[in-house]
Write an enzyme that holds these catalytic residues in place. Structure first.
Site, mmCIF file in Angstrom:
data_model
loop_
_atom_site.group_PDB
_atom_site.id
_atom_site.type_symbol
_atom_site.label_atom_id
_atom_site.label_comp_id
_atom_site.label_asym_id
_atom_site.label_seq_id
_atom_site.Cartn_x
_atom_site.Cartn_y
_atom_site.Cartn_z
ATOM 1 C CD GLU A 188 -2.707 1.192 2.545
ATOM 2 O OE1 GLU A 188 -3.754 1.862 2.551
ATOM 3 O OE2 GLU A 188 -2.318 0.540 3.540
ATOM 4 C CE LYS A 221 -7.573 1.556 3.553
ATOM 5 N NZ LYS A 221 -6.263 1.925 4.154
ATOM 6 C CB CYS A 269 -4.661 -1.397 4.182
ATOM 7 S SG CYS A 269 -3.730 -1.438 5.747
#
Length: 295
Positions: A43, A116, A153
């Site tokens: 990331e 995300k 994540c």
């Protein structure tokens, strides 16, 4: 595909963005020479993890898509002949930024992207200051090596995200990641956190009958504000098979590159043995669309 060779790069970053990018480019090409068909990066791989502080100056790091940055990775994917999963701080417009995975095809074209969805806001992880939650849903990216369920994540803690990717035909779950230990935690607490992180993702592999590829950054990065002791990113990047079995695990304290061979055909067999999608009681899941059931 009967099998897939996946390359992962677990890297320790410095403040030197061009050098971070150069090192990644060299490692991508080396993995391609070892037979990798798909390469996954960590990331926000071009820079330090800037979310330890809230600073408007850090928005200067963000780049539009397309940009010189995406052109670098496009060219690297094309020259290496691999599918490439990257993680970009995306400038969509003034005041509108995303944490975005960009997936490049073997010919360098953009196969798709994922913004995300779950954004944390914790000490040393002030991501809500920087990132607007994703608005593209949980849609796998179709590539020449298969349909990739790319998440990022904090998404990795949510079984709903993994399930929706699987239900839309993802053949693999992929998590570029930046997570580590804060210096004030005890050693026991540090181990509990890391093991929980590994366990929940192995659970996604089992529950969906899919391989999971997780690539984390590694090494210490100081807190520019001095409020905390900084983050020691715990590495531990891993690949798990469709029953949660480890196919590869990187160390927690040093850089690592690896090519991991995944038997994709086995996923079909595992789903025949454990047909979790068949047996889901979808008639009883309406409560999942609510924040909390308190009545």
């Amino acid at each position: 595909m009967q099998s897939m060779k996946v390359g992962i790069i677990q890297q320790h970053n410095t403040p030197d963005i061009p050098d971070n990018r150069r090192r990644l480019g060299e490692k991508i090409k080396a993995l391609a020479c070892e037979g990798a068909q798909l390469v996954v990066l960590q990331e926000l791989h071009d820079s330090l993890y800037f979310c330890q502080v809230e600073s408007v100056d850090n928005f200067d790091i963000a780049v539009p898509i397309p940009s010189d940055t995406t052109e670098f990775y496009s060219r690297t994917a094309r020259e290496s002949g691999i599918v490439l999963v990257t993680s970009i701080f995306e400038r969509r417009a003034a005041g509108l930024y995303h944490n975005t995975a960009v997936i490049f095809e073997k010919d360098g074209s953009i196969a798709g992207k994922y913004r995300k969805m779950h954004i944390p806001d914790d000490p040393a992880y002030y991501e809500k200051f920087y990132f607007t939650p994703g608005d593209m849903g949980f849609e796998p990216i179709s590539t020449s090596v298969g349909r990739l369920g790319v998440l990022v994540c904090w998404d990795q803690w949510y079984p709903e995200a993994a399930r929706l990717m699987a239900m839309r035909g993802a053949e693999m779950l992929i998590y570029p990641t930046a997570i580590g230990w804060e210096s004030s935690d005890t050693d026991d607490e540090k181990m509990r956190q890391r093991e929980a992180w590994i366990t929940v993702q192995r659970g996604h592999a089992v529950a969906n009958g899919l391989p999971v590829v997780t690539v984390n950054r590694v090494g210490f990065e100081p807190d520019p504000s001095g409020v905390t002791g900084g983050i020691s990113f715990w590495g531990s990047s891993f690949v798990a098979g469709p029953q949660g079995e480890f196919l590869y695990q990187a160390p927690d304290n040093t850089e690592a590159v690896a090519v991991v061979d995944i038997d994709m055909k086995r996923c079909e067999q595992v789903r025949r043995w454990w047909p979790f999608l068949r047996d889901r009681r979808i008639d009883s899941f309406s409560g999942l669309t609510r924040r909390y059931l308190d009545d």
